[in-house]
Design a protein around this motif. Sequence first.
Motif, mmCIF file in Angstrom:
data_model
loop_
_atom_site.group_PDB
_atom_site.id
_atom_site.type_symbol
_atom_site.label_atom_id
_atom_site.label_comp_id
_atom_site.label_asym_id
_atom_site.label_seq_id
_atom_site.Cartn_x
_atom_site.Cartn_y
_atom_site.Cartn_z
ATOM 1 N N LEU A 64 77.330 20.677 -66.947
ATOM 2 C CA LEU A 64 78.111 19.295 -66.921
ATOM 3 C C LEU A 64 78.398 18.830 -68.403
ATOM 4 O O LEU A 64 79.405 18.195 -68.666
ATOM 5 C CB LEU A 64 77.103 18.291 -66.245
ATOM 6 N N ALA A 65 77.441 19.015 -69.507
ATOM 7 C CA ALA A 65 77.568 18.453 -70.698
ATOM 8 C C ALA A 65 78.756 19.138 -71.164
ATOM 9 O O ALA A 65 79.582 18.644 -71.827
ATOM 10 C CB ALA A 65 76.472 18.543 -71.454
ATOM 11 N N SER A 66 78.795 20.757 -71.032
ATOM 12 C CA SER A 66 80.000 21.316 -71.452
ATOM 13 C C SER A 66 81.232 20.976 -71.052
ATOM 14 O O SER A 66 82.384 20.559 -71.707
ATOM 15 C CB SER A 66 79.983 22.785 -71.306
ATOM 16 N N GLU A 67 81.405 20.516 -69.876
ATOM 17 C CA GLU A 67 82.769 20.097 -68.942
ATOM 18 C C GLU A 67 83.249 18.612 -69.773
ATOM 19 O O GLU A 67 84.134 18.421 -69.878
ATOM 20 C CB GLU A 67 82.194 19.958 -67.395
ATOM 21 N N ARG A 68 82.184 17.795 -69.744
ATOM 22 C CA ARG A 68 82.535 16.424 -70.497
ATOM 23 C C ARG A 68 82.191 16.380 -71.793
ATOM 24 O O ARG A 68 82.702 15.264 -72.307
ATOM 25 C CB ARG A 68 81.178 15.383 -69.944
#
Length: 135
Positions: A64-68
Motif C-alpha cells: 500500500l505504501a509503495s502504491e501511494r
Amino acid sequence: MPPILVRHASAGDRELWAGTDRERPLDDRGREQARTLVSRLAPFRIDAIYSSPAARCVETVEPLASERGLAVVEREELGEERQRHDGAELLRELAEQDVVVCGHGGLEQALRTPRKWRKGAAFVLDEKLRITGEA
C-alpha cells in the motif's frame, strides 16, 4: 476521513517460528492479503501509514505504501507490548487524520466499539474511534 485500522495479515503459527516473534514475516496467504489491501483501500485518501515495527505489520502495509508513494512510519507504541495503552493514545492523536494504522490483535480494544477482527481486516473509524465499516 478518519483513520483506517488494519490488523496485520497472516504470518503463520507463532509457535512454529524459530526466530524472534518481532521478526516473524507474512506467510504466502499474508502476502496475498497485503497485496489485496491496495485495491481494498483504493477509494480512501491516505496521507500517512503507521505500523507496529513487527515485520508482519510492516510487510502488511508495504504494498500500500509503495502504491501511494508513502513511507511506512514504524511506531513502537503499536507493538504488541505497548499497544493497549500507548497504541490507544496514538489512535486518539490520529483520530481526525487520513491515515492507516497497522497493528496486532488487541489494538481493537482501544476503539469505542471494539469488535473481534481477523488477520488482514481493516476497519474504517470515525473521529470518535467508532467503527463505521470495513474496508
